[in-house]
Design a protein around this motif. Sequence first.
Motif, PDB file in Angstrom:
ATOM      1  N   ARG A  99      49.475 110.914  49.669  1.00  0.00           N
ATOM      2  CA  ARG A  99      48.592 111.131  48.526  1.00  0.00           C
ATOM      3  C   ARG A  99      47.977 109.787  48.157  1.00  0.00           C
ATOM      4  N   VAL A 100      46.662 109.728  48.188  1.00  0.00           N
ATOM      5  CA  VAL A 100      45.978 108.489  47.832  1.00  0.00           C
ATOM      6  C   VAL A 100      44.808 108.791  46.913  1.00  0.00           C
ATOM      7  N   PHE A 101      44.442 107.792  46.118  1.00  0.00           N
ATOM      8  CA  PHE A 101      43.226 107.883  45.335  1.00  0.00           C
ATOM      9  C   PHE A 101      42.071 107.510  46.264  1.00  0.00           C
ATOM     10  N   VAL A 102      40.974 108.231  46.146  1.00  0.00           N
ATOM     11  CA  VAL A 102      39.832 108.005  47.030  1.00  0.00           C
ATOM     12  C   VAL A 102      39.127 106.714  46.635  1.00  0.00           C
ATOM     13  N   ASN A 103      38.976 105.837  47.623  1.00  0.00           N
ATOM     14  CA  ASN A 103      38.209 104.613  47.448  1.00  0.00           C
ATOM     15  C   ASN A 103      37.356 104.424  48.717  1.00  0.00           C
ATOM     16  N   ARG A 104      36.746 103.298  48.873  1.00  0.00           N
ATOM     17  CA  ARG A 104      35.821 103.083  49.992  1.00  0.00           C
ATOM     18  C   ARG A 104      36.483 103.277  51.353  1.00  0.00           C
ATOM     19  N   ILE A 105      37.693 102.734  51.546  1.00  0.00           N
ATOM     20  CA  ILE A 105      38.346 102.847  52.849  1.00  0.00           C
ATOM     21  C   ILE A 105      38.643 104.304  53.188  1.00  0.00           C
ATOM     22  N   VAL A 106      39.035 105.092  52.199  1.00  0.00           N
ATOM     23  CA  VAL A 106      39.305 106.518  52.438  1.00  0.00           C
ATOM     24  C   VAL A 106      38.008 107.237  52.784  1.00  0.00           C
ATOM     25  N   LEU A 107      36.933 106.910  52.071  1.00  0.00           N
ATOM     26  CA  LEU A 107      35.650 107.557  52.343  1.00  0.00           C
ATOM     27  C   LEU A 107      35.118 107.206  53.733  1.00  0.00           C
ATOM     28  N   GLU A 108      35.277 105.949  54.144  1.00  0.00           N
ATOM     29  CA  GLU A 108      34.714 105.510  55.420  1.00  0.00           C
ATOM     30  C   GLU A 108      35.581 105.871  56.625  1.00  0.00           C
ATOM     31  N   VAL A 109      36.895 105.781  56.492  1.00  0.00           N
ATOM     32  CA  VAL A 109      37.790 106.055  57.611  1.00  0.00           C
ATOM     33  C   VAL A 109      38.190 107.529  57.629  1.00  0.00           C
ATOM     34  N   GLY A 110      38.290 108.104  56.454  1.00  0.00           N
ATOM     35  CA  GLY A 110      38.698 109.495  56.340  1.00  0.00           C
ATOM     36  C   GLY A 110      40.129 109.592  55.864  1.00  0.00           C
ATOM     37  N   PRO A 111      40.474 110.718  55.245  1.00  0.00           N
ATOM     38  CA  PRO A 111      41.814 110.854  54.685  1.00  0.00           C
ATOM     39  C   PRO A 111      42.906 110.999  55.742  1.00  0.00           C
ATOM     40  N   LEU A 112      42.575 111.477  56.936  1.00  0.00           N
ATOM     41  CA  LEU A 112      43.574 111.638  58.003  1.00  0.00           C
ATOM     42  C   LEU A 112      43.036 111.070  59.311  1.00  0.00           C
ATOM     43  N   ALA A 113      42.780 109.778  59.329  1.00  0.00           N
ATOM     44  CA  ALA A 113      42.242 109.115  60.513  1.00  0.00           C
ATOM     45  C   ALA A 113      43.280 109.087  61.627  1.00  0.00           C
ATOM     46  N   THR A 114      42.826 109.238  62.841  1.00  0.00           N
ATOM     47  CA  THR A 114      43.729 109.144  63.992  1.00  0.00           C
ATOM     48  C   THR A 114      43.745 107.711  64.505  1.00  0.00           C
ATOM     49  N   GLY A 115      44.791 107.368  65.218  1.00  0.00           N
ATOM     50  CA  GLY A 115      44.876 106.038  65.806  1.00  0.00           C
ATOM     51  C   GLY A 115      45.280 104.943  64.836  1.00  0.00           C
ATOM     52  N   VAL A 116      45.717 105.309  63.654  1.00  0.00           N
ATOM     53  CA  VAL A 116      46.156 104.310  62.674  1.00  0.00           C
ATOM     54  C   VAL A 116      47.600 103.943  62.994  1.00  0.00           C
ATOM     55  N   PRO A 117      47.903 102.655  63.088  1.00  0.00           N
ATOM     56  CA  PRO A 117      49.292 102.275  63.367  1.00  0.00           C
ATOM     57  C   PRO A 117      50.212 102.686  62.229  1.00  0.00           C
ATOM     58  N   SER A 118      51.488 102.875  62.542  1.00  0.00           N
ATOM     59  CA  SER A 118      52.434 103.310  61.525  1.00  0.00           C
ATOM     60  C   SER A 118      52.627 102.221  60.464  1.00  0.00           C
ATOM     61  N   PHE A 119      53.055 102.663  59.301  1.00  0.00           N
ATOM     62  CA  PHE A 119      53.261 101.791  58.151  1.00  0.00           C
ATOM     63  C   PHE A 119      54.252 100.686  58.485  1.00  0.00           C
ATOM     64  N   PRO A 120      54.012  99.462  58.128  1.00  0.00           N
ATOM     65  CA  PRO A 120      52.949  98.911  57.303  1.00  0.00           C
ATOM     66  C   PRO A 120      51.816  98.287  58.111  1.00  0.00           C
ATOM     67  N   LEU A 121      51.783  98.510  59.414  1.00  0.00           N
ATOM     68  CA  LEU A 121      50.815  97.820  60.269  1.00  0.00           C
ATOM     69  C   LEU A 121      49.364  98.142  59.927  1.00  0.00           C
ATOM     70  N   GLY A 122      49.083  99.353  59.484  1.00  0.00           N
ATOM     71  CA  GLY A 122      47.715  99.696  59.084  1.00  0.00           C
ATOM     72  C   GLY A 122      47.250  98.839  57.919  1.00  0.00           C
ATOM     73  N   GLN A 123      48.146  98.606  56.985  1.00  0.00           N
ATOM     74  CA  GLN A 123      47.792  97.768  55.839  1.00  0.00           C
ATOM     75  C   GLN A 123      47.659  96.307  56.235  1.00  0.00           C
ATOM     76  N   VAL A 124      48.463  95.876  57.191  1.00  0.00           N
ATOM     77  CA  VAL A 124      48.373  94.489  57.661  1.00  0.00           C
ATOM     78  C   VAL A 124      46.984  94.246  58.253  1.00  0.00           C
ATOM     79  N   ALA A 125      46.473  95.224  58.996  1.00  0.00           N
ATOM     80  CA  ALA A 125      45.146  95.086  59.600  1.00  0.00           C
ATOM     81  C   ALA A 125      44.052  95.003  58.539  1.00  0.00           C
TER      82      ALA A 125
END
Length: 89
Positions: A8-34
């Motif tokens: 569950r996330v609040f919609v901001n620019r990254i959610v709008l641009e990448v999408g709420p369920l983007a594929t290929g995102v590394p597992s937590f916390p690596l996505g945030q590190v990027a």
Amino acid sequence: MITGRPARVFVNRIVLEVGPLATGVPSFPLGQVALEPLRTKAESQSSADFSGLYAGQAAALGQELPASELTLKLAAEALQRLGALGRAG
């Protein structure tokens, strides 16, 4: 999304641009590190465009109010509950 799993996330620019369920995102916390350089730059400009804004199940119950009012409200509720515990015991 940023976690690599549904969250569950609040919609901001990254959610709008990448999408709420983007594929290929590394597992937590690596996505945030990027996203760290983008998040740091945006937050230095008072923007939450690239911040992970997670919401719990009760996010819809939230109210917008000043921090001082919230602090007083939470303190009053805590004292009320502590008093009820003292009377029960």
